[in-house]
Write a protein that holds these residues in place. Structure first.
Motif, short mmCIF file in Angstrom:
data_model
loop_
_atom_site.label_atom_id
_atom_site.label_comp_id
_atom_site.label_asym_id
_atom_site.label_seq_id
_atom_site.Cartn_x
_atom_site.Cartn_y
_atom_site.Cartn_z
N TYR A 1 -19.85 36.74 -83.65
CA TYR A 1 -20.20 35.34 -83.78
C TYR A 1 -21.55 35.24 -84.49
O TYR A 1 -22.49 35.93 -84.11
N THR A 2 -21.62 34.41 -85.49
CA THR A 2 -22.88 34.16 -86.17
C THR A 2 -23.49 32.89 -85.59
O THR A 2 -22.94 31.80 -85.74
N TYR A 3 -24.61 33.04 -84.94
CA TYR A 3 -25.25 31.93 -84.24
C TYR A 3 -25.59 30.80 -85.22
O TYR A 3 -26.14 31.02 -86.29
N GLY A 4 -25.24 29.59 -84.81
CA GLY A 4 -25.61 28.40 -85.55
C GLY A 4 -24.70 28.04 -86.71
O GLY A 4 -24.86 26.98 -87.30
N GLN A 5 -23.74 28.88 -87.06
CA GLN A 5 -22.90 28.55 -88.21
C GLN A 5 -21.70 27.71 -87.83
O GLN A 5 -21.38 26.76 -88.50
N ASN A 6 -21.01 28.09 -86.80
CA ASN A 6 -19.89 27.30 -86.30
C ASN A 6 -19.47 27.84 -84.94
O ASN A 6 -20.04 28.79 -84.45
N GLU A 7 -18.49 27.23 -84.37
CA GLU A 7 -18.07 27.64 -83.04
C GLU A 7 -16.96 28.69 -83.07
O GLU A 7 -16.51 29.13 -82.03
N ARG A 8 -16.50 29.06 -84.25
CA ARG A 8 -15.47 30.08 -84.33
C ARG A 8 -16.10 31.47 -84.44
O ARG A 8 -17.22 31.61 -84.90
N TYR A 9 -15.39 32.43 -83.99
CA TYR A 9 -15.84 33.81 -84.07
C TYR A 9 -14.71 34.67 -84.63
O TYR A 9 -13.56 34.25 -84.64
N THR A 10 -15.06 35.85 -85.06
CA THR A 10 -14.06 36.80 -85.53
C THR A 10 -13.66 37.68 -84.36
O THR A 10 -14.51 38.26 -83.69
N HIS A 11 -12.38 37.73 -84.12
CA HIS A 11 -11.82 38.54 -83.04
C HIS A 11 -11.12 39.72 -83.71
O HIS A 11 -10.19 39.54 -84.47
#
Length: 170
Positions: free
Chosen positions: A123-133
């Motif tokens: 998860y990249t903080y502050g970019q969006n609420e999605r993360y790479t799983h």
């Protein structure tokens, strides 16, 4: 003349099987390929990434890797039982809220209980609420030409995994 290693032979088998699904069967689309020779460490790495043709949310990557020890075992006949390379299969997708236990159980239902399944969330903080799983299936052993049929038999499991993991992607 060049004498191919176990790695080269298995790479050819994997590449041929996957490209057949892309070109002949039109079931998948190959989206990336990497073939790296690291001369500093004398390692080889090959990765082929693809998605279902009708659904692009989940990407599968089949990776083969050969270390210096693998090639020494093969070419110098030091330990032929460990000559060869390693294989991993990984799946990645974007998600907002996924239960890792559900993902693991889905893949264990397809692949069986005896495989190692590793999950990494990025998860990249502050970019969006999605993360790479990212989910990796590690087979925990060295393979060689005697495992060619095993590699080919993995393809239906991979396709089924791609289909099942679509429900977790956003």
């Amino acid at each position: 003349m060049f004498d191919p290693t176990i790695f080269d032979n298995l790479k050819t088998v994997v590449e041929g099987a996957i490209y057949d699904l892309d070109i002949s069967d039109e079931l998948i689309t190959v989206v990336d390929r990497s073939d790296v020779v690291d001369l500093a460490k004398f390692t080889r790495a090959y990765a082929l990434s693809f998605q279902l043709r009708h659904a692009h949310e989940v990407t599968c990557t089949i990776s083969l890797a050969m270390t210096l020890q693998h090639i020494a075992n093969e070419l110098l006949y030091e330990d032929v039982t460990h000559a060869g390379c390693t294989v991993t299969v990984s799946f990645s997708f974007l998600a907002t809220d996924v239960d890792g236990d559900d993902v693991e159980q889905t893949l264990k239902h397809i692949w069986g209980e005896h495989h190692i399944i590793l999950q990494t969330l990025t998860y990249t903080y502050g970019q969006n609420e999605r993360y790479t799983h990212e989910v990796t299936i590690d087979f925990g052993r060295t393979i060689n030409e005697s495992h060619v049929d095993d590699l080919l038999h993995m393809i239906p499991y991979i396709i089924r995994s791609l289909e099942q993991l679509q429900r977790y992607a956003t």
